[in-house]
Design an enzyme around this catalytic site. Sequence first.
Site, mmCIF file in Angstrom:
data_model
loop_
_atom_site.group_PDB
_atom_site.id
_atom_site.type_symbol
_atom_site.label_atom_id
_atom_site.label_comp_id
_atom_site.label_asym_id
_atom_site.label_seq_id
_atom_site.Cartn_x
_atom_site.Cartn_y
_atom_site.Cartn_z
ATOM 1 N N ASP A 35 13.432 -41.460 -53.810
ATOM 2 C CA ASP A 35 14.010 -40.857 -52.615
ATOM 3 C C ASP A 35 14.715 -41.950 -51.832
ATOM 4 O O ASP A 35 14.794 -43.100 -52.269
ATOM 5 C CB ASP A 35 12.929 -40.164 -51.773
ATOM 6 C CG ASP A 35 13.452 -38.894 -51.112
ATOM 7 O OD1 ASP A 35 14.365 -39.002 -50.276
ATOM 8 O OD2 ASP A 35 12.957 -37.796 -51.437
ATOM 9 N N GLU A 67 5.846 -37.997 -45.693
ATOM 10 C CA GLU A 67 6.381 -38.725 -44.540
ATOM 11 C C GLU A 67 5.287 -39.031 -43.510
ATOM 12 O O GLU A 67 5.234 -40.126 -42.944
ATOM 13 C CB GLU A 67 7.502 -37.930 -43.862
ATOM 14 C CG GLU A 67 8.772 -37.810 -44.684
ATOM 15 C CD GLU A 67 8.829 -36.531 -45.482
ATOM 16 O OE1 GLU A 67 9.942 -36.057 -45.770
ATOM 17 O OE2 GLU A 67 7.750 -35.994 -45.834
ATOM 18 N N TYR A 104 3.664 -25.627 -48.184
ATOM 19 C CA TYR A 104 3.914 -27.044 -47.911
ATOM 20 C C TYR A 104 2.673 -27.576 -47.200
ATOM 21 O O TYR A 104 2.427 -27.270 -46.028
ATOM 22 C CB TYR A 104 5.164 -27.209 -47.035
ATOM 23 C CG TYR A 104 6.441 -27.418 -47.823
ATOM 24 C CD1 TYR A 104 6.626 -26.800 -49.056
ATOM 25 C CD2 TYR A 104 7.460 -28.226 -47.339
ATOM 26 C CE1 TYR A 104 7.790 -26.991 -49.777
ATOM 27 C CE2 TYR A 104 8.628 -28.425 -48.058
ATOM 28 C CZ TYR A 104 8.786 -27.802 -49.277
ATOM 29 O OH TYR A 104 9.937 -27.984 -50.003
ATOM 30 N N ARG A 110 7.995 -41.523 -50.254
ATOM 31 C CA ARG A 110 7.948 -41.804 -48.814
ATOM 32 C C ARG A 110 6.799 -42.763 -48.496
ATOM 33 O O ARG A 110 6.980 -43.749 -47.804
ATOM 34 C CB ARG A 110 7.807 -40.506 -48.031
ATOM 35 C CG ARG A 110 9.110 -39.796 -47.711
ATOM 36 C CD ARG A 110 10.026 -39.567 -48.919
ATOM 37 N NE ARG A 110 11.222 -38.824 -48.565
ATOM 38 C CZ ARG A 110 11.314 -37.500 -48.599
ATOM 39 N NH1 ARG A 110 10.275 -36.752 -49.003
ATOM 40 N NH2 ARG A 110 12.436 -36.900 -48.265
ATOM 41 N N ASP A 115 1.918 -30.477 -46.157
ATOM 42 C CA ASP A 115 2.083 -31.420 -45.051
ATOM 43 C C ASP A 115 2.188 -30.687 -43.721
ATOM 44 O O ASP A 115 2.083 -31.301 -42.660
ATOM 45 C CB ASP A 115 3.312 -32.308 -45.265
ATOM 46 C CG ASP A 115 4.553 -31.520 -45.635
ATOM 47 O OD1 ASP A 115 4.471 -30.703 -46.564
ATOM 48 O OD2 ASP A 115 5.607 -31.727 -45.014
ATOM 49 N N TRP A 156 12.096 -23.598 -52.788
ATOM 50 C CA TRP A 156 11.373 -24.246 -51.685
ATOM 51 C C TRP A 156 11.792 -23.750 -50.312
ATOM 52 O O TRP A 156 10.985 -23.780 -49.372
ATOM 53 C CB TRP A 156 11.558 -25.762 -51.763
ATOM 54 C CG TRP A 156 12.898 -26.281 -51.283
ATOM 55 C CD1 TRP A 156 14.029 -26.411 -52.015
ATOM 56 C CD2 TRP A 156 13.223 -26.736 -49.962
ATOM 57 N NE1 TRP A 156 15.048 -26.918 -51.258
ATOM 58 C CE2 TRP A 156 14.579 -27.133 -49.986
ATOM 59 C CE3 TRP A 156 12.511 -26.856 -48.771
ATOM 60 C CZ2 TRP A 156 15.241 -27.641 -48.855
ATOM 61 C CZ3 TRP A 156 13.157 -27.363 -47.641
ATOM 62 C CH2 TRP A 156 14.509 -27.748 -47.698
ATOM 63 N N TRP A 184 4.482 -33.389 -49.178
ATOM 64 C CA TRP A 184 5.454 -34.414 -48.785
ATOM 65 C C TRP A 184 4.760 -35.437 -47.893
ATOM 66 O O TRP A 184 3.969 -35.091 -47.020
ATOM 67 C CB TRP A 184 6.636 -33.771 -48.075
ATOM 68 C CG TRP A 184 7.374 -32.812 -48.948
ATOM 69 C CD1 TRP A 184 7.318 -31.448 -48.925
ATOM 70 C CD2 TRP A 184 8.282 -33.150 -50.005
ATOM 71 N NE1 TRP A 184 8.132 -30.915 -49.901
ATOM 72 C CE2 TRP A 184 8.731 -31.932 -50.579
ATOM 73 C CE3 TRP A 184 8.750 -34.355 -50.522
ATOM 74 C CZ2 TRP A 184 9.632 -31.892 -51.645
ATOM 75 C CZ3 TRP A 184 9.656 -34.304 -51.574
ATOM 76 C CH2 TRP A 184 10.085 -33.103 -52.128
ATOM 77 N N HIS A 221 19.368 -37.820 -51.479
ATOM 78 C CA HIS A 221 18.072 -38.524 -51.421
ATOM 79 C C HIS A 221 18.089 -39.754 -52.330
ATOM 80 O O HIS A 221 17.150 -40.007 -53.075
ATOM 81 C CB HIS A 221 16.938 -37.586 -51.812
ATOM 82 C CG HIS A 221 16.608 -36.564 -50.759
ATOM 83 N ND1 HIS A 221 15.990 -36.902 -49.563
ATOM 84 C CD2 HIS A 221 16.818 -35.230 -50.721
ATOM 85 C CE1 HIS A 221 15.823 -35.804 -48.832
ATOM 86 N NE2 HIS A 221 16.335 -34.775 -49.502
ATOM 87 N N ASP A 262 18.498 -31.268 -53.976
ATOM 88 C CA ASP A 262 18.363 -30.660 -52.644
ATOM 89 C C ASP A 262 18.992 -31.546 -51.583
ATOM 90 O O ASP A 262 19.184 -32.749 -51.772
ATOM 91 C CB ASP A 262 16.883 -30.440 -52.314
ATOM 92 C CG ASP A 262 16.108 -31.751 -52.266
ATOM 93 O OD1 ASP A 262 16.308 -32.595 -53.162
ATOM 94 O OD2 ASP A 262 15.301 -31.937 -51.338
ATOM 95 N N GLU A 263 19.284 -30.940 -50.458
ATOM 96 C CA GLU A 263 19.682 -31.638 -49.225
ATOM 97 C C GLU A 263 20.697 -32.750 -49.507
ATOM 98 O O GLU A 263 20.478 -33.921 -49.199
ATOM 99 C CB GLU A 263 18.441 -32.191 -48.517
ATOM 100 C CG GLU A 263 17.494 -31.094 -48.042
ATOM 101 C CD GLU A 263 16.269 -31.622 -47.330
ATOM 102 O OE1 GLU A 263 15.764 -30.919 -46.435
ATOM 103 O OE2 GLU A 263 15.802 -32.728 -47.669
#
Length: 552
Positions: A188, A469, A417, A159, A419, A392, A467, A259, A325-326
Amino acid sequence: MTALETAPPTGLIPAPLSRDLGDAGARPRTVRLGAQTALAAAPGTEDTARWLRGTLGAAFALPLPPGPADAPDTLTLALDPALPEEGYRLDADAHWGVRVTGGGPAGVFWGAQTLRQLLGPAAFRSAPLDPGRTPGLPEQTVEDAPRFRWRGLMLDVARHFLPKDGVLRYLDLMAAHKLNVLHFHLTDDQGWRLEIRRYPKLTAIGAWRERSKLGHRDSPLWDPRPHGGHYTQDDIREIVAYAAARQITVVPEIDIPGHSQAAIAAYPELGNTDVIDTTSLKVWDTWGVNPNVLAPTDSTLRFYEHVLEEVLELFPSSFVHLGGDECPKDQWRASPAAQARIAALSLDGEDGLQSWFIRHFDRWLTARGRRLIGWDEILEGGLAEGAAVSSWRGYAGGVAAAKAGHDVVMCPEQQVYLDHRQHASADEPVPIGYVRTLEDVYRFEPVPPELTGEQAARILGTQANAWSEAMDSRQRLDYQVFPRLAAFAEVAWSRLPAPAARDYPEFTRRMADHYARLDALGVDYRPPGGPLPWQQRPGILGRPFDGAPPNV
């Protein structure tokens, strides 16, 4: 007291198993390390010897010449296989010096890290504050060994790119806290950071985005500057070697099948071309869950096999993280090619297709002597026998995996996490998620109580995830990670009582010593009293959640 007699602060973090300062009624003598102090390194301890000469040598202008182990005024490094592999014993005696004995090279290195802490914050400087000062520590014996064998930090460099010197710096910070796994999130939607020589467009195109969202994805603000960067293969070799000398394993992550927009932007044929015009896709400039996922085709499998061939050449880690993931399934539902694959393989819908994708690479890695690890979504549709899980979304994925006989790394977002915000104050920069204070992290327990002893043995350990971002600079990364990483390191290393019984006030007393070490290292941590003016980010939207996080 004279300068030579001043004892440095010695609150150790993480807390050791035992520390004996001798007769409680007597003042301990001081063990000195001076210009004549020799360094005796047994075979197998050479990396630690080099590290000591580079750190203590620089901080105190100590030459630490080679010498015999049985001579007085000697810093001795030795091995004793009767100790645990990562365990150590540190003996400091005013007559003969300091002896660090480890069960293996890693144990010797962690003992050397303890020695550095015992010498005070000046030992964390890059040059001597007073070249005439002789560093010392009280006579004592420290015996120690870690609770978990996986003590990790995940760095997201996809990111926001962290240049190589920043990665090396974080390896040093990890080593100072006895953490031994760097989970390196290299790819990503927002960037591909690893040079793959067979596919140069992954970095020529995939490593750069035109702009970046400032703050949470709902923010109206943009940073209009192009952002990117990547590591050459020689950079990676350097990072891996630097980590290995500090007893840290680098576990690479190549995220599939979701991702993946940066890879699709570079090579459009990787996407679901029968659903969307993948040639129109660019490296993504915002955050969140992206609908553009890899096509489940043979050519995509071959592409990532070729990528992984180069990854395995660069990373000797037994584990390779493949994300998982995701991964939204909308494009697969709309794709005739994906539906044909589901039918041909008699899969259980789109979840079965993702499981097929992950299982393919599990078999591929296993055939090459490696192990797949992925985020807990890889449990959906069934998990290959040898795969491990990074839990996670909470504890539940890890519990299910452990009960099914899979190894687990616990990293629940509600707990570790980094962040996520550290306080409910409006001054917190870009507030994301639930409040997770230093005390909250200190009371995190990686092993859920519902696991049996055999199931609990499947918990390899734990890691904190950073993370990036909302962390677009080294200063922002430091602020979010520290001081909470110190609390996390103690959770991962030390044998603490149950969360409610942990002595947090005693930990904060030791943290008072540790802040001075972080200051000496130049870490821009969050001060106990809240962010300093230049650490704040007024006007940049976050996404805070109120109340205590769910225990899921």
